[in-house]
Design a protein around this motif. Structure first.
Motif, PDB file in Angstrom:
ATOM      1  N   SER A  27       2.399   2.642   3.701  1.00 38.70           N
ATOM      2  CA  SER A  27       2.850   1.697   4.724  1.00 38.70           C
ATOM      3  C   SER A  27       4.071   0.958   4.192  1.00 38.70           C
ATOM      4  N   PRO A  28       4.813   0.278   5.071  1.00 38.97           N
ATOM      5  CA  PRO A  28       5.953  -0.514   4.583  1.00 38.97           C
ATOM      6  C   PRO A  28       5.547  -1.581   3.570  1.00 38.97           C
ATOM      7  N   ASN A  29       4.432  -2.257   3.813  1.00 43.77           N
ATOM      8  CA  ASN A  29       3.968  -3.283   2.882  1.00 43.77           C
ATOM      9  C   ASN A  29       3.585  -2.664   1.542  1.00 43.77           C
ATOM     10  N   ASN A  30       2.872  -1.564   1.587  1.00 38.52           N
ATOM     11  CA  ASN A  30       2.489  -0.853   0.373  1.00 38.52           C
ATOM     12  C   ASN A  30       3.727  -0.362  -0.376  1.00 38.52           C
ATOM     13  N   ARG A  31       4.699   0.169   0.358  1.00 42.34           N
ATOM     14  CA  ARG A  31       5.943   0.658  -0.252  1.00 42.34           C
ATOM     15  C   ARG A  31       6.677  -0.471  -0.977  1.00 42.34           C
ATOM     16  N   ALA A  32       6.708  -1.651  -0.369  1.00 41.31           N
ATOM     17  CA  ALA A  32       7.406  -2.775  -0.992  1.00 41.31           C
ATOM     18  C   ALA A  32       6.813  -3.102  -2.359  1.00 41.31           C
ATOM     19  N   THR A  33       5.473  -3.042  -2.476  1.00 43.42           N
ATOM     20  CA  THR A  33       4.850  -3.338  -3.770  1.00 43.42           C
ATOM     21  C   THR A  33       5.109  -2.221  -4.772  1.00 43.42           C
ATOM     22  N   VAL A  34       5.121  -0.976  -4.301  1.00 45.07           N
ATOM     23  CA  VAL A  34       5.390   0.159  -5.189  1.00 45.07           C
ATOM     24  C   VAL A  34       6.818   0.081  -5.724  1.00 45.07           C
ATOM     25  N   GLU A  35       7.759  -0.187  -4.836  1.00 45.10           N
ATOM     26  CA  GLU A  35       9.162  -0.226  -5.255  1.00 45.10           C
ATOM     27  C   GLU A  35       9.439  -1.404  -6.181  1.00 45.10           C
ATOM     28  N   GLU A  36       8.805  -2.551  -5.904  1.00 53.32           N
ATOM     29  CA  GLU A  36       9.009  -3.704  -6.791  1.00 53.32           C
ATOM     30  C   GLU A  36       8.401  -3.440  -8.162  1.00 53.32           C
ATOM     31  N   TRP A  37       7.201  -2.825  -8.178  1.00 53.03           N
ATOM     32  CA  TRP A  37       6.585  -2.493  -9.470  1.00 53.03           C
ATOM     33  C   TRP A  37       7.478  -1.523 -10.242  1.00 53.03           C
ATOM     34  N   ALA A  38       7.993  -0.511  -9.561  1.00 53.73           N
ATOM     35  CA  ALA A  38       8.848   0.479 -10.218  1.00 53.73           C
ATOM     36  C   ALA A  38      10.128  -0.156 -10.740  1.00 53.73           C
ATOM     37  N   ALA A  39      10.666  -1.119 -10.004  1.00 55.78           N
ATOM     38  CA  ALA A  39      11.874  -1.799 -10.463  1.00 55.78           C
ATOM     39  C   ALA A  39      11.603  -2.614 -11.722  1.00 55.78           C
ATOM     40  N   ARG A  40      10.407  -3.171 -11.824  1.00 53.25           N
ATOM     41  CA  ARG A  40      10.049  -3.971 -13.002  1.00 53.25           C
ATOM     42  C   ARG A  40       9.734  -3.104 -14.215  1.00 53.25           C
ATOM     43  N   HIS A  41       8.938  -2.061 -13.993  1.00 60.92           N
ATOM     44  CA  HIS A  41       8.354  -1.326 -15.114  1.00 60.92           C
ATOM     45  C   HIS A  41       8.901   0.090 -15.270  1.00 60.92           C
ATOM     46  N   GLY A  42       9.416   0.651 -14.194  1.00 58.73           N
ATOM     47  CA  GLY A  42       9.890   2.026 -14.239  1.00 58.73           C
ATOM     48  C   GLY A  42       8.753   3.020 -14.081  1.00 58.73           C
ATOM     49  N   LEU A  43       8.964   4.024 -13.254  1.00 56.77           N
ATOM     50  CA  LEU A  43       7.977   5.094 -13.121  1.00 56.77           C
ATOM     51  C   LEU A  43       8.050   6.003 -14.346  1.00 56.77           C
ATOM     52  N   PRO A  44       6.972   6.724 -14.657  1.00 57.63           N
ATOM     53  CA  PRO A  44       7.041   7.688 -15.761  1.00 57.63           C
ATOM     54  C   PRO A  44       8.168   8.692 -15.517  1.00 57.63           C
ATOM     55  N   SER A  45       8.688   9.230 -16.580  1.00 59.61           N
ATOM     56  CA  SER A  45       9.790  10.184 -16.478  1.00 59.61           C
ATOM     57  C   SER A  45       9.408  11.358 -15.577  1.00 59.61           C
ATOM     58  N   GLY A  46      10.293  11.700 -14.659  1.00 60.30           N
ATOM     59  CA  GLY A  46      10.051  12.830 -13.775  1.00 60.30           C
ATOM     60  C   GLY A  46       9.362  12.477 -12.474  1.00 60.30           C
ATOM     61  N   TRP A  47       8.980  11.209 -12.305  1.00 56.20           N
ATOM     62  CA  TRP A  47       8.319  10.777 -11.075  1.00 56.20           C
ATOM     63  C   TRP A  47       9.342  10.184 -10.113  1.00 56.20           C
ATOM     64  N   ASP A  48       9.040  10.290  -8.812  1.00 54.71           N
ATOM     65  CA  ASP A  48       9.861   9.646  -7.796  1.00 54.71           C
ATOM     66  C   ASP A  48       8.960   9.048  -6.723  1.00 54.71           C
ATOM     67  N   ILE A  49       9.555   8.318  -5.804  1.00 57.26           N
ATOM     68  CA  ILE A  49       8.840   7.751  -4.660  1.00 57.26           C
ATOM     69  C   ILE A  49       9.270   8.521  -3.421  1.00 57.26           C
ATOM     70  N   LEU A  50       8.318   9.042  -2.667  1.00 60.36           N
ATOM     71  CA  LEU A  50       8.666   9.803  -1.472  1.00 60.36           C
ATOM     72  C   LEU A  50       9.474   8.929  -0.510  1.00 60.36           C
ATOM     73  N   PRO A  51      10.454   9.520   0.174  1.00 63.60           N
ATOM     74  CA  PRO A  51      11.345   8.721   1.022  1.00 63.60           C
ATOM     75  C   PRO A  51      10.714   8.225   2.316  1.00 63.60           C
ATOM     76  N   GLU A  52       9.585   8.811   2.720  1.00 69.33           N
ATOM     77  CA  GLU A  52       8.889   8.375   3.923  1.00 69.33           C
ATOM     78  C   GLU A  52       7.434   8.081   3.582  1.00 69.33           C
ATOM     79  N   ASP A  53       6.841   7.164   4.345  1.00 70.08           N
ATOM     80  CA  ASP A  53       5.450   6.796   4.080  1.00 70.08           C
ATOM     81  C   ASP A  53       4.499   7.929   4.445  1.00 70.08           C
ATOM     82  N   TRP A  54       3.423   8.020   3.685  1.00 76.58           N
ATOM     83  CA  TRP A  54       2.357   8.996   3.917  1.00 76.58           C
ATOM     84  C   TRP A  54       1.469   8.436   5.029  1.00 76.58           C
ATOM     85  N   ILE A  55       1.557   9.000   6.209  1.00 82.15           N
ATOM     86  CA  ILE A  55       0.913   8.409   7.386  1.00 82.15           C
ATOM     87  C   ILE A  55      -0.603   8.352   7.227  1.00 82.15           C
TER      88      ILE A  55
END
Length: 352
Positions: free
Chosen positions: A141-169
């Motif tokens: 969801s948009p709210n869930n995405r916001a927390t994922v992106e903020e966490w990733a900005a703070r800590h960084g995802l493991p090498s080779g990981w990405d965030i899907l560009p659209e939400d998983w419905i």
């Protein structure tokens, strides 16, 4: 076109929205390729049974959920709610796939910025057990995405990981009930009984007051056990009342959680909309429903309900509009997005 292999690595004993979302998803993805289910039964749910909504779907689809393979090999491996690994020291299953997708049913950060669970630990367990061309985190969801992106900005995802560009419905395939043309001040809420799902006692008193005609709380195990009740509350334990019957007893679903918790999606809110009710929740959760859920502070609930009771046509119009929004969470919408995000085939309606 070659039929692809799709594997699910899951903890099948989640009691609430995770298992409901997974059950709805399997009903769609089972028609897109060869699907296998791998239960990673963890210490998080020791002694519990598989969620009944998941059992029903697995039986209908003829899918087994009995043993987790030592090595899971598939084109796509989907891991629903990786938070189930938070108490584990290792992931004993090895994964070999083209694409591994971790669907994030829990917010990575709570209100105020505190980490929701040990995200790095859970992703690291998956990472160390995986050989894959691509590994992705899939917000729901948009709210869930916001927390994922903020966490990733703070800590960084493991090498080779990405965030899907659209939400998983999160599929909401519910029958739509018509709204009443005579709304009354009959309020209710339902959820699993965890303490994070309930606001402070003072807030409960405010949103379920004595002047309401009815206050029905389903999933009130904690309130019942703690004898935190009032004569004007009707309390039922989790699964102690048929959900359809619950919705017959209310006209307004009023849903707030503990201050340190926000729903990553809010499947019960979608159920309320489908049942023909006006749904009221906090603004962050409501934002994911694009106007279908009314965002408010607890102090505003009385006024909102009075307005809809005074203007039944407004009530009817809002519910019908909200139910239209739910079409964005249909099985067809999920299937198209699933195929697009995974690259497994042409979406519905695309040229052959």
């Amino acid at each position: 076109m070659r039929q692809h292999n799709l594997a699910y690595l899951i903890e099948p004993r989640f009691p609430g929205g995770t298992s409901s979302a997974l059950a709805a998803e399997l009903a769609v993805t089972a028609g897109t390729g060869r699907v296998s289910i791998h239960p990673a039964e963890t210490s998080m749910f020791d002694g519990r049974s598989i969620a009944p909504q998941l059992v029903r779907t697995l039986n209908v689809l003829g899918l087994e959920c009995t043993e987790c393979a030592r090595t899971i090999g598939a084109d796509i491996v989907v891991i629903h709610n990786p938070a189930f690994l938070k108490f584990e020291k290792l992931l004993s299953t090895h994964i070999v796939a083209r694409h591994v997708i971790a669907v994030t049913h829990e917010n990575f950060l709570r209100p105020g910025g505190e980490e929701g669970f040990d995200v790095a630990h859970c992703l690291s367990l998956i990472d160390r057990s995986t050989l894959s061309l691509r590994k992705s985190v899939a917000p729901i969801s948009p709210n869930n995405r916001a927390t994922v992106e903020e966490w990733a900005a703070r800590h960084g995802l493991p090498s080779g990981w990405d965030i899907l560009p659209e939400d998983w419905i999160n599929i909401c395939d519910f029958d739509m009930a018509p709204p009443t043309d005579r709304p009354r001040d009959r309020r209710g809420r339902h959820s699993r009984p965890g303490p994070e799902k309930f606001p402070k006692p003072a807030t409960l008193d405010l949103i379920f007051p004595s002047h309401a005609e009815a206050n029905v709380i389903l999933g009130a195990d904690m309130l019942i056990a703690g004898q935190e009740t009032h004569p004007h509350w009707t309390l039922h334990p989790f699964r102690g009342l048929d959900v359809a019957r619950f919705f017959e007893m209310i006209d307004f679903m009023v849903y707030f959680t503990a201050p340190g918790w926000r729903e990553s999606f809010g499947r019960v809110l979608a159920e309320g909309i489908a049942a023909g009710k006006v749904v009221i929740s906090d603004r962050e959760t409501a934002a994911g429903f694009d106007g279908a859920v009314i965002g408010a502070e607890p102090e505003e609930v009385d006024g909102i309900i009075r307005l809809f009771i005074a203007e039944p046509e407004r009530y009817i119009s809002h519910v019908r509009s909200a139910q239209t929004v739910l079409s964005r969470f249909s099985p067809e919408a999920f299937r198209d997005r699933f195929l697009r995000l995974t690259g497994l085939g042409a979406p519905t309606g695309a040229a052959a």
